[in-house]
Design an enzyme around this catalytic site. Structure first.
Site, PDB file in Angstrom:
ATOM      1  CG  ASN A 167      -0.312  -0.225   2.505  1.00  0.00           C
ATOM      2  OD1 ASN A 167       0.805  -0.734   2.589  1.00  0.00           O
ATOM      3  ND2 ASN A 167      -0.997   0.152   3.580  1.00  0.00           N
ATOM      4  CE  LYS A 190       8.744 -11.073   0.022  1.00  0.00           C
ATOM      5  NZ  LYS A 190       7.837 -10.569  -1.057  1.00  0.00           N
ATOM      6  N   PRO A 245      -1.637 -12.819   9.655  1.00  0.00           N
ATOM      7  CG  PRO A 245      -3.395 -13.833   8.492  1.00  0.00           C
ATOM      8  CD  PRO A 245      -2.898 -12.498   8.935  1.00  0.00           C
ATOM      9  CD  GLU A 264       2.193  -0.945  10.383  1.00  0.00           C
ATOM     10  OE1 GLU A 264       1.050  -1.396  10.663  1.00  0.00           O
ATOM     11  OE2 GLU A 264       2.477  -0.454   9.295  1.00  0.00           O
ATOM     12  CB  CYS A 298      -2.249  -0.887   8.452  1.00  0.00           C
ATOM     13  SG  CYS A 298      -0.911   0.313   8.634  1.00  0.00           S
ATOM     14  CD  GLU A 400      -6.251  -4.403   8.216  1.00  0.00           C
ATOM     15  OE1 GLU A 400      -5.668  -3.313   8.309  1.00  0.00           O
ATOM     16  OE2 GLU A 400      -5.659  -5.499   8.271  1.00  0.00           O
ATOM     17  CD  GLU A 477       8.207   0.194  10.627  1.00  0.00           C
ATOM     18  OE1 GLU A 477       8.887  -0.652  10.023  1.00  0.00           O
ATOM     19  OE2 GLU A 477       7.159   0.708  10.168  1.00  0.00           O
TER      20      GLU A 477
END
Length: 507
Positions: A167, A190, A245, A264, A298, A400, A477
């Site tokens: 996102n 990655k 997950p 996060e 998020c 969510e 963060e």
């Protein structure tokens, strides 16, 4: 430092079009040394092929980690000022190439160009913040009895393995990379398989800024590539942004090798609006909390708790404002709603709206696919949805959605609102709107979340920490706090007298 930057001649070796190779190892774009296949990456705006990206196999991950490990001694021994100077240069390079990088981000994500510019500007902010902070990452001198003393040192961890989200592709990357590099670590990253483009651009930016080859590396791939990285024995820490997950898998991989982990993860955040709130600002914040980046954020405040006495007027103004949002070409300057990341995700969002209807919610506006013409016909554009008649036990309220769906719930008392706001397994963010400063602080301090806004929403200054409670994550963060998650502490005790061992030694 300022004079050094002003005299800097910025090189422009940044790729400005969508083209590979898509890995970045040892200071250059490259193909993986082994690859089990390739990924077809689609452009969200059109649904057409954006690029084909070779998947990195285990040998390529080993190579990238080996390169990062090899240069760690060199990078970590530079002074904080030397490392910081290169990060400051990188921030300036991003600012000077802001439009080109923003356009790459739009092609990668489908978000409107004006949003992409804000995202990329925040990336420069982060590099400059940690570039300025790097010289200040120091330890302590602790005086002890008898003239002895201890040195408490902040030491880098080593090679960091990062896995990012789709996102905010470059922002989620730099939020990890900037503090990690400032602390003296090296990095293998990655990106999400859906948004591979700008993480490699960052490699070119850092190389132009003088960061040594191998300090920052990119390997592309899907879940298995991420697993290779997370399970690699030479990776000292894992930093992940994404779903619960997948975060659970990352945490499991870290536990197996006793790695430090920062996560996060997702959210289902509450936005509480009291009767004395400024109505216009509350509506504007609701748009920010639900429809920014097509709702794919998020921290979004998707559970909107509105006091019953103002609910009717609030909904009237919210629907009016929502229906004014323009759905269209992400490159058009007046577009406010771009494309959903891909078809499967769009259908998932629509399925939540269907489920809400079946459970008794009313869709006041939106919640449908909007078909655009021409080259954009294959993109998935969804009209932002406002739901009312919602209950706390509905699927759309509990889970969510990660799409432009605002669920409005009414409440009567402050105590009720706080209790319902906290009745979730998530705890990433929340907000309260009120003109009563005592109530604002009281409610903010009662919400179980890592970030709580009072009379605003979805602002993330680099200077302040960001992260979640409960299932929304571990660690933080941004801000000074991030330094603690990318360093380890070493104590050096210096004895200035004779060894005192009590009765253990006798002449």
């Amino acid at each position: 430092m300022a004079s050094g930057l002003s005299s800097l001649v910025i090189s422009r070796n940044i790729t400005r079009t969508i083209r590979g190779p898509w890995n970045f190892v040892a200071g250059k774009r490259c193909l993986p040394v082994d690859s089990p296949g390739s990924m077809k990456v689609l452009e969200p705006a059109s649904g057409e092929l954006l690029c084909g990206v070779p998947i990195s196999g285990v040998e390529e991950v080993n190579r990238a980690v080996g390169v990062a490990k090899g240069v760690f001694a060199t990078w970590s021994k530079l002074s904080g000022r030397e490392r910081g100077d290169k990060l400051l240069r990188a921030g300036q390079i991003i600012r000077e190439n802001l439009e080109d990088i923003s356009r790459l981000e739009v092609q990668d994500t489908g978000k409107p160009i004006w949003e992409a510019r804000l995202d990329i500007t925040s990336c420069a902010d982060a590099l400059e913040y940690y570039g300025g902070l790097a010289p200040c990452i120091v330890g302590q001198h602790v005086p002890l009895p008898g003239g002895s003393f201890a040195m408490v040192q902040k030491q880098p961890l080593g090679v960091i393995g990062g896995v990012g989200a789709w996102n905010f592709p470059l922002q989620t990357c730099i939020w990890k990379v900037a503090p990690a590099l400032a602390c003296g670590n090296t990095f293998v990253y990655k990106p999400s398989q859906f948004t591979p483009v700008t993480a490699v651009t960052l490699g070119e930016v850092l190389a132009d800024a003088g960061v040594p080859d191998g300090v920052y590396n990119v390997v592309q791939g899907e879940g298995q590539t991420g697993a290779y990285l997370c399970e690699h024995p030479d990776v000292a820490k894992l930093s992940f942004t994404g779903s619960v997950p997948t975060g659970t898998k990352v945490m499991t991989a870290g536990a197996q090798d006793i790695k430090s982990v920062t996560l996060e993860l997702g959210g289902k955040s509450p936005l509480i609006i009291f009767p004395d709130a400024d109505m216009k600002n509350a509506v504007k914040a609701t748009l920010m909390a639900n429809f920014l980046s097509q709702g794919q954020v998020c921290s979004n405040g998707t559970r909107v708790f509105v006091h019953r006495s103002i609910a009717a007027e609030y909904l009237k103004q919210l629907v009016t404002a929502t229906e004014k949002l323009k759905i269209g070409d992400p490159f058009a300057e007046d577009t406010t709603v771009g494309a959903t990341i891909h078809e499967d995700h769009a259908k998932k969002v629509l399925s939540y709206i269907d489920s809400a209807r079946q459970e008794g919610a009313t869709v006041l506006c939106g919640g449908e696919r909007v078909l655009l013409k021409g080259k954009l016909a294959g993109g998935w554009y969804l009209s932002p949805a406002v739901l009312t008649d919602c209950r706390d036990d509905m699927k759309v309220v509990q889970e969510e959605v990660f799409g432009s769906v605002a669920s409005v719930l009414e409440f009567d008392t402050e105590e009720e609102a706080v209790k319902r706001a906290n009745d979730t397994r998530f705890g990433l963010a929340g907000a309260v709107f009120t003109k009563d400063i005592q109530r604002g602080h009281r409610v903010a301090n009662s919400i179980e979340a890592g970030t709580v806004w009072i009379n605003t929403y979805n602002l993330y200054p680099t200077e302040v920490p960001f992260g979640g409670y409960k299932h929304s994550g571990i660690g933080r963060e941004n801000g000074l706090t991030a330094v603690d998650y990318f360093t380890q502490t070493r104590t050096v005790y210096v004895e200035m007298g004779d060894v005192d061992c009590g009765l253990l030694y006798q002449d």
